[in-house]
Write a protein that holds these residues in place. Structure first.
Motif, mmCIF file in Angstrom:
data_model
loop_
_atom_site.group_PDB
_atom_site.id
_atom_site.type_symbol
_atom_site.label_atom_id
_atom_site.label_comp_id
_atom_site.label_asym_id
_atom_site.label_seq_id
_atom_site.Cartn_x
_atom_site.Cartn_y
_atom_site.Cartn_z
ATOM 1 N N LEU A 151 0.736 -1.157 0.079
ATOM 2 C CA LEU A 151 0.052 0.151 -0.064
ATOM 3 C C LEU A 151 0.938 1.192 -0.080
ATOM 4 O O LEU A 151 1.970 1.135 0.839
ATOM 5 C CB LEU A 151 -1.027 0.058 1.147
ATOM 6 N N GLY A 152 0.422 2.287 -0.843
ATOM 7 C CA GLY A 152 1.248 3.337 -1.082
ATOM 8 C C GLY A 152 0.466 4.541 -1.341
ATOM 9 O O GLY A 152 -0.668 4.268 -1.727
ATOM 10 N N PRO A 153 1.171 5.634 -1.362
ATOM 11 C CA PRO A 153 0.243 6.865 -1.888
ATOM 12 C C PRO A 153 -0.706 6.786 -3.127
ATOM 13 O O PRO A 153 0.005 6.087 -4.243
ATOM 14 C CB PRO A 153 1.636 7.851 -2.072
ATOM 15 N N GLY A 154 -1.696 7.364 -3.277
ATOM 16 C CA GLY A 154 -2.572 7.140 -4.383
ATOM 17 C C GLY A 154 -3.403 5.770 -4.382
ATOM 18 O O GLY A 154 -4.360 5.738 -5.175
ATOM 19 N N ALA A 155 -3.097 4.803 -3.427
ATOM 20 C CA ALA A 155 -3.944 3.443 -3.431
ATOM 21 C C ALA A 155 -5.135 3.844 -2.876
ATOM 22 O O ALA A 155 -5.382 4.659 -1.941
ATOM 23 C CB ALA A 155 -3.025 2.379 -2.612
ATOM 24 N N GLU A 200 12.291 3.914 10.115
ATOM 25 C CA GLU A 200 11.680 4.608 9.039
ATOM 26 C C GLU A 200 11.007 4.141 7.858
ATOM 27 O O GLU A 200 11.542 2.842 7.528
ATOM 28 C CB GLU A 200 12.918 5.579 8.439
ATOM 29 N N PRO A 201 9.939 4.462 7.348
ATOM 30 C CA PRO A 201 9.226 3.662 6.486
ATOM 31 C C PRO A 201 9.915 3.645 4.977
ATOM 32 O O PRO A 201 10.778 4.818 4.935
ATOM 33 C CB PRO A 201 7.775 4.398 6.244
ATOM 34 N N LEU A 202 9.893 2.638 4.369
ATOM 35 C CA LEU A 202 10.388 2.747 2.947
ATOM 36 C C LEU A 202 9.511 3.559 1.943
ATOM 37 O O LEU A 202 8.442 3.824 2.119
ATOM 38 C CB LEU A 202 10.285 1.466 2.443
ATOM 39 N N PRO A 203 10.222 4.528 1.003
ATOM 40 C CA PRO A 203 9.563 5.369 0.235
ATOM 41 C C PRO A 203 9.087 4.609 -0.916
ATOM 42 O O PRO A 203 9.458 3.537 -1.369
ATOM 43 C CB PRO A 203 10.770 6.009 -0.376
ATOM 44 N N GLY A 303 6.141 9.714 -0.953
ATOM 45 C CA GLY A 303 5.975 9.366 0.487
ATOM 46 C C GLY A 303 6.152 7.998 0.941
ATOM 47 O O GLY A 303 6.604 7.171 0.094
ATOM 48 N N PRO A 304 5.812 7.596 2.078
ATOM 49 C CA PRO A 304 6.031 6.300 2.664
ATOM 50 C C PRO A 304 5.122 5.300 1.986
ATOM 51 O O PRO A 304 3.857 5.483 1.748
ATOM 52 C CB PRO A 304 5.666 6.469 4.342
ATOM 53 N N MET A 305 5.473 4.149 2.079
ATOM 54 C CA MET A 305 4.601 2.852 1.650
ATOM 55 C C MET A 305 4.382 1.781 2.887
ATOM 56 O O MET A 305 5.573 1.749 3.550
ATOM 57 C CB MET A 305 5.083 2.243 0.405
ATOM 58 N N LEU A 306 3.641 1.031 2.686
ATOM 59 C CA LEU A 306 3.403 -0.169 3.671
ATOM 60 C C LEU A 306 3.561 -1.361 2.963
ATOM 61 O O LEU A 306 2.635 -2.000 2.457
ATOM 62 C CB LEU A 306 2.038 -0.097 4.403
ATOM 63 N N PRO A 307 4.858 -2.134 2.989
ATOM 64 C CA PRO A 307 4.998 -3.311 2.191
ATOM 65 C C PRO A 307 4.011 -4.638 2.836
ATOM 66 O O PRO A 307 4.007 -4.480 4.110
ATOM 67 C CB PRO A 307 6.435 -3.603 2.379
ATOM 68 N N ALA A 308 3.757 -5.388 1.990
ATOM 69 C CA ALA A 308 3.114 -6.400 2.635
ATOM 70 C C ALA A 308 3.690 -7.394 3.406
ATOM 71 O O ALA A 308 3.189 -8.115 4.401
ATOM 72 C CB ALA A 308 2.192 -7.243 1.393
ATOM 73 N N SER A 309 5.020 -7.248 3.360
ATOM 74 C CA SER A 309 6.010 -8.087 4.090
ATOM 75 C C SER A 309 5.916 -7.617 5.482
ATOM 76 O O SER A 309 6.765 -8.259 6.591
ATOM 77 C CB SER A 309 7.179 -8.325 3.389
ATOM 78 N N GLU A 310 5.749 -6.313 5.937
ATOM 79 C CA GLU A 310 6.128 -5.644 7.100
ATOM 80 C C GLU A 310 4.825 -5.445 8.047
ATOM 81 O O GLU A 310 5.263 -5.028 9.095
ATOM 82 C CB GLU A 310 6.984 -4.400 6.782
ATOM 83 N N THR A 311 3.706 -6.074 7.680
ATOM 84 C CA THR A 311 2.684 -6.035 8.623
ATOM 85 C C THR A 311 1.690 -7.338 8.447
ATOM 86 O O THR A 311 1.715 -7.806 7.642
ATOM 87 C CB THR A 311 1.829 -4.802 8.311
ATOM 88 N N VAL A 312 1.102 -7.544 9.638
ATOM 89 C CA VAL A 312 0.116 -8.538 9.756
ATOM 90 C C VAL A 312 -1.018 -8.249 10.396
ATOM 91 O O VAL A 312 -0.916 -7.371 11.798
ATOM 92 C CB VAL A 312 0.973 -9.552 10.718
ATOM 93 N N PHE A 313 -1.974 -8.148 9.746
ATOM 94 C CA PHE A 313 -3.333 -7.908 10.234
ATOM 95 C C PHE A 313 -3.984 -9.155 10.922
ATOM 96 O O PHE A 313 -4.157 -10.043 10.508
ATOM 97 C CB PHE A 313 -4.497 -7.305 9.276
#
Length: 524
Positions: A151-155, A200-203, A303-313
């Protein structure tokens, strides 16, 4: 007296009385011995007659006894049909965390576990760091949808709305962003969450900001071009004290163009220059608009993105670490750890015969032999397809990216057939100590609507006329057939209702079979 005479006298003396008594005693003993022997022989003969039997007598004594009716009382109670099986207490959600595609920078090798701050059994809260892989964090967030894309900016989408809600629950506002739109407010909230756990979040655009810098330079250049074109299109001012000429004399300054300049019947002395300057200005302004639009797009994408590999819902908190599958320094080749979230439920697998009897909503009694506790619940799910994967929780999730739910998929080749998966949800939360226990499940697959007349199933028979009847036995032993309608059956009993009201009542004895006459009246 002479000697011979004395001897004769001695021989003719009377016998001693004592000797007579001894002889009589001996005679009595002899008679008693004879009588006793005769008695023993008589007793032996009698015993022989009782032990020695003819074949006819043996056949008569070993033949079946006369048969009689075996009866049971009619009962009035609620009858439930039950199915008993075994199940395992598991968490409502079980997620195997397997970070794949970790982005750890240029020149990075295989993904390695660099930190595992938790141990098996530790509680887990929303937003908490649960692992570090190749220097990048893996943390939890609250949500039901699995993380299946970056998930990133504009999604846009429901997963973005879930991220926004999870960030707000952690105290990170998303500003004026619309629901489900990854805008400036969501960027700020995500950056704040990363910094809260020390990263820090990944760009979203991994070019070091080159695209944004280029867009800004383009806007600046376009702005300068507009300014230059504006200056070219502006007429020069006349010298002080020299009247402006309206003609076309040499050295004269052209008068300011009128709105109709260049369109009259005669060409004026600066009409071509003014037309070219106006066209250049219009084009410069158009280029500036396009540059500004490109800058807006670059700023939106940056801006920052949220990689699928870095979070668990996870669907509920607090969660628990069920097990660890790796340690610091080991490569990521499978699940790093497994998390369990939500309330405890019971999972069982059904064969074909039991699946046909059970459905969602049925009442269940969960019995723990370990604690001696019974808890009531209901069947929440009965699968319609067979499961071949290993059991790991009542609500498995499909996951693409950094989160794998155990039990998903179609199973690998050669997997054991577990049957149809059934989930039982208790009416009250199960104690934490139940987790992992093998428990007994008693499912009420059917029940009468209130109390009913109940008889053993063997009491019901079908007559030659097709009627279903029971045979009642009176206190005097007389029998009468009563027509009945059958209902729910279970545990060897069946509910019956007499075809004629009042013909059958609780306490009436009915025939359930035959038994030896000696046993009549002893069973029931």
């Amino acid at each position: 007296m002479s000697g011979p005479e004395q001897v004769l006298e001695h021989r003719e003396a009377p016998a001693d009385p004592e000797d007579d008594r001894v002889g009589l005693a001996r005679g009595r003993r002899l008679v008693l011995a004879v009588v006793g022997g005769a008695a023993l022989m008589a007793v032996g003969g009698l015993l022989a007659t009782t032990l020695v039997k003819s074949p006819a007598q043996v056949a008569a004594e070993t033949g079946p006894p006369a048969q009689g009716a075996l009866t049971a009382e009619v009962e009035r109670r609620v009858l439930a049909q039950t199915v008993v099986m075994r199940g395992t207490v598991v968490a409502d959600q079980s997620v195997a965390v397997s970070p794949q595609g970790v982005r750890s920078g240029a020149g990075a090798g295989a993904a390695l576990v660099t930190r595992l701050p938790l141990q098996a059994g530790d509680p887990v809260t929303a937003g908490q760091l649960i692992a570090e892989v190749s220097g990048r964090p893996v943390f939890t967030l609250h949500g039901a949808l699995p993380m299946y894309r970056d998930l990133g900016p504009g999604a846009t989408g429901d997963d973005v709305a879930q991220l926004q809600q999870a960030l707000r629950e952690l105290g990170h506002g998303t500003g004026a962003d619309a629901r489900g739109v990854f805008g400036a407010g969501t960027k700020a909230a995500l950056t704040a969450r990363y910094r809260a756990i020390g990263y820090e979040p990944l760009p979203a655009v991994a070019d070091g900001g080159a695209a944004l810098k280029s867009a800004r330079e383009a806007v600046r250049s376009a702005t300068w071009a507009v300014e230059d074109a504006s200056d070219s299109a502006r007429p020069a001012a006349a010298p002080t004290g020299v009247p402006a000429e309206t003609g076309s004399g040499k050295g004269g300054a052209a008068a300011p163009p009128s709105p109709t300049a260049g369109s009259g019947p005669g060409p004026g002395p600066g009409s071509g220059s003014n037309t070219g300057s106006g066209r250049a200005l219009a084009r410069a302004r158009q280029a500036l608009g396009e540059a500004r639009a490109a800058l807006l797009a670059a700023e939106a994408a940056d801006g920052p993105m949220l990689p699928a590999s870095e979070t668990v819902f996870l669907g509920a908190f607090p969660a628990r670490v069920s097990s660890l599958g790796a340690r610091a320094g080991s490569p990521v080749s499978g699940p790093v750890l497994t998390l369990s979230a939500g309330e405890l439920v019971v999972e069982a697998y059904l064969k074909d015969d039991k699946r046909q009897l059970l459905r969602a909503g049925m009442t269940v009694v969960v019995s723990s032999e370990v604690s001696g506790t019974d808890v009531r619940g209901k069947v929440a799910l009965v699968a319609t397809e067979r499961s071949t994967a290993q059991p790991a929780g009542p609500l498995p999730q499909q996951n693409q990216g950094g989160q794998d739910s155990k039990g998903g998929g179609s199973g690998g080749g050669g997997s054991a057939d577990l049957g149809y998966r059934m989930v039982v949800r208790p009416d009250q939360p199960l104690p934490v100590g139940f987790a992992g226990q093998d428990v007994r499940l008693t499912v009420e697959s059917a029940a009468t609507d209130g109390e009913a007349l109940v008889v053993p199933v063997t009491a019901v028979s079908a007559g030659a006329d097709g009627r279903t009847v029971v045979t009642a036995v009176s206190a005097e032993g007389t029998q009468r057939r009563i027509e009945v309608r059958t209902g729910t059956s279970g545990d060897g009993f069946v509910a019956v209702a007499p075809a004629r009201a009042g013909a059958l009542a609780a306490g009436t004895r009915v025939v359930i079979g035959t038994a030896p006459r000696e046993a009549r009246g002893k069973t029931g």
